[in-house]
Design an enzyme around this catalytic site. Sequence first.
Site, PDB file in Angstrom:
ATOM      1  CE  LYS A  51      -6.315   9.283   7.643  1.00 17.87           C
ATOM      2  NZ  LYS A  51      -6.917   8.189   8.413  1.00 17.87           N
TER       3      LYS A  51
ATOM      4  CE  LYS B  54      -3.100   2.754   2.943  1.00 21.96           C
ATOM      5  NZ  LYS B  54      -3.973   2.810   4.131  1.00 21.96           N
TER       6      LYS B  54
ATOM      7  CG  ASP C 235      -9.701   7.798   6.550  1.00 19.58           C
ATOM      8  OD1 ASP C 235      -8.663   7.743   5.877  1.00 19.58           O
ATOM      9  OD2 ASP C 235      -9.727   8.108   7.761  1.00 19.58           O
TER      10      ASP C 235
ATOM     11  CG  ASP D 109      -1.776   5.595   4.622  1.00 20.77           C
ATOM     12  OD1 ASP D 109      -1.567   4.602   5.345  1.00 20.77           O
ATOM     13  OD2 ASP D 109      -2.874   5.844   4.093  1.00 20.77           O
TER      14      ASP D 109
ATOM     15  CG  ASP E 178      -5.432   8.198   4.229  1.00 14.83           C
ATOM     16  OD1 ASP E 178      -6.412   8.749   3.677  1.00 14.83           O
ATOM     17  OD2 ASP E 178      -5.540   7.227   5.007  1.00 14.83           O
TER      18      ASP E 178
ATOM     19  CD  GLU F  26      -6.649   5.316   2.321  1.00  9.91           C
ATOM     20  OE1 GLU F  26      -7.596   5.488   3.108  1.00  9.91           O
ATOM     21  OE2 GLU F  26      -5.487   5.083   2.712  1.00  9.91           O
TER      22      GLU F  26
ATOM     23  NE  ARG G 175     -10.367  -1.192   4.407  1.00  2.79           N
ATOM     24  CZ  ARG G 175     -10.864  -1.351   5.630  1.00  2.79           C
ATOM     25  NH1 ARG G 175     -12.054  -1.894   5.787  1.00  2.79           N
ATOM     26  NH2 ARG G 175     -10.189  -0.973   6.689  1.00  2.79           N
TER      27      ARG G 175
HETATM   28  N1  BES Z   1      -4.000   5.052   6.716  1.00  3.33           N
HETATM   29  C1  BES Z   1      -5.024   4.764   7.617  1.00  3.33           C
HETATM   30  C2  BES Z   1      -4.626   3.830   8.748  1.00  3.33           C
HETATM   31  C3  BES Z   1      -3.554   4.298   9.692  1.00  3.33           C
HETATM   32  C4  BES Z   1      -3.893   4.736  10.946  1.00  3.33           C
HETATM   33  C5  BES Z   1      -2.234   4.222   9.345  1.00  3.33           C
HETATM   34  C6  BES Z   1      -2.906   5.123  11.817  1.00  3.33           C
HETATM   35  C7  BES Z   1      -1.239   4.627  10.219  1.00  3.33           C
HETATM   36  C8  BES Z   1      -1.585   5.054  11.467  1.00  3.33           C
HETATM   37  C9  BES Z   1      -6.197   4.119   6.875  1.00  3.33           C
HETATM   38  O1  BES Z   1      -6.340   4.435   5.544  1.00  3.33           O
HETATM   39  C10 BES Z   1      -7.438   4.587   7.559  1.00  3.33           C
HETATM   40  O2  BES Z   1      -7.711   5.735   7.520  1.00  3.33           O
HETATM   41  N2  BES Z   1      -8.111   3.655   8.186  1.00  3.33           N
HETATM   42  C11 BES Z   1      -9.296   3.929   8.877  1.00  3.33           C
HETATM   43  C12 BES Z   1     -10.312   2.943   8.336  1.00  3.33           C
HETATM   44  C13 BES Z   1     -11.712   3.239   8.683  1.00  3.33           C
HETATM   45  C14 BES Z   1     -12.214   4.482   8.071  1.00  3.33           C
HETATM   46  C15 BES Z   1     -12.559   2.067   8.217  1.00  3.33           C
HETATM   47  C16 BES Z   1      -9.055   3.700  10.358  1.00  3.33           C
HETATM   48  O3  BES Z   1      -8.250   2.833  10.691  1.00  3.33           O
HETATM   49  O4  BES Z   1      -9.652   4.383  11.166  1.00  3.33           O
HETATM   50 ZN    ZN Z   2      -4.580   4.998   4.535  1.00  2.33          ZN
HETATM   51 ZN    ZN Z   3      -7.507   6.212   5.202  1.00  3.28          ZN
END
Ligand code: BES
Ligand code: ZN
Ligand code: ZN
Length: 506
Positions: free
Chosen positions: A284, A272, A355, A295, A277, A357, A359
């Site tokens: 966010k 990834k 968010d 990310d 992000d 994204e 996956r």
């Molecule tokens: N890039 C983030 C996950 C992340 C969180 C990476 C903290 C590094 C540190 C990912 O794309 C994301 O935003 N995930 C969300 C998913 C949710 C919206 C289903 C999350 O983990 O809250």
């Molecule tokens: Zn992400």
């Molecule tokens: Zn995200």
Amino acid sequence: MFESVSVGGKGARKGTKNTPQVVVIGVFQDKKLGSAGESLDRDAGGVIGAALKRPECTGDSGRVVEAFPTEKSKAAGRILVVGLGKRESFKVGSLRNVAAAVARRLAVTKDERVSVELSDVLGSVKANVELAGRAFGEGLGLIAWNYDRFKGKGSGEQAKRTNLVATSSDSLFERGMGLGVQLAESTNIARDVSQTPPNVATPSYIADQAKKLAKSTGMSCRVFEGKALETERFTGLINVGKASENKPCLIRLEYTPSKGRKGVKPMVLVGKTMTYDTGGLSLKINNGMVGMKRDKDGGCAVLGAMHAIASYIKPSRPVVALLAVAENSISDEAYRPDDVIEFRNGVTVEVTNTDAEGRLVLADALCWACEKENPEAIIDLATLTGGVVTALGSTFAGLWCDNDDLRAKLEQAMNTSGERWWRLPHDGEYRDMMKSPIADIVNSNPNRKAHPIQGAAFLSYFVKDSIPWAHIDIAGVHAVEGDTGPFCKGPTGWGVRLLADLMAGE
Ligand code: BES
Ligand code: ZN
Ligand code: ZN
């Protein structure tokens, strides 16, 4: 911390200007010197024995005390006695942190030539001397990492850094140190790209880095961008990357063994690689965006691992790397919550949260890998969920892998690299949580139950059952918040050494 770290050469020869300035010896908490330590103590006029008696000399892992040989003695100018902890529970992997402690001292003393003489003490606990050397070399190389590319005129003159040369009179230990320093170099490549800010490290920048790496190591590199993304139906990349001026791409690197056996299937490594992000329209909030330049660390780790694989691991199995690269931004062209998109394997996805994204872009790479690469196995690395950080903190990455053979190989690689993971489950019930009323699946269930597992369950819709597959969520381990062992605040390059070790067995 150092300008460079190298191993071997003429550093250990006595009576030349290359005589080591510093000798490092080790003691456990019982403070028993080994045979080499005893003879060095005699040469040095008994100053080591005296140092061992000082109260600060505890033998705790990484505790450094110094001894200065008398003027007339034949020994080096400075002796560092480093603690190795409890004799009974010694693990070779602890030498990464021990080396970092030694290096911190050497960066202050400015000594450039160090000879590391731990093998007598290590022999007393039957440690594998070559692996010990490797861990020590990794520690030196990892702590050496600097990143001052963006220091400007406002920072004043930077302090001059030394070029450290490490040797050992034990050739196995020295050989191990050499490999350790190389592995740290590959890891530091991943850390450099990770640290590069998102206004510079755009998808096309990442593609340039991959092309340069391919050129310097003899790999082939193909970049899918623009129309080619549509032709190949890379739906996730197209949608996630739509809002940004910095257009998405899929990077494919291929390592081909020189003495390849015919018909050997490739290992496919997927990363990834979100260059930033923002969360997209599901923006966010509350400072959650800061740090999201990292990310891209799944892809960075895959790049670093490909450096190791193509330059010195050189497995006899081909390796394909797929980096799904995009910036998740916002504009009137952004993909939105409620959109429904269809992937190249025919699976339709209702976007419930822009968010989630990672996956979506991984789904493209996984479909491609299954359809086009005839893989032996697929491993993906991704900073996928905040949930895995809640579950496992920064100690273990989350691993999903139901194939026993692949998991056994990853376990062995974890044991030598020290990059640790903990297994979490796949299950039909988690797959059911991803069902959508309008499309096949949603990209995020609004119920945050089993959050990191939902990510893995989503990805499973894009991998053929017959193909061994491991998903590794590195969101908790890809960076550290402050100085930790051989790492300073920032990226760890987690995964480079795990994947390099994995391929070393192939
Ligand atoms: N890039 C983030 C996950 C992340 C969180 C990476 C903290 C590094 C540190 C990912 O794309 C994301 O935003 N995930 C969300 C998913 C949710 C919206 C289903 C999350 O983990 O809250
Ligand atoms: Zn992400
Ligand atoms: Zn995200």
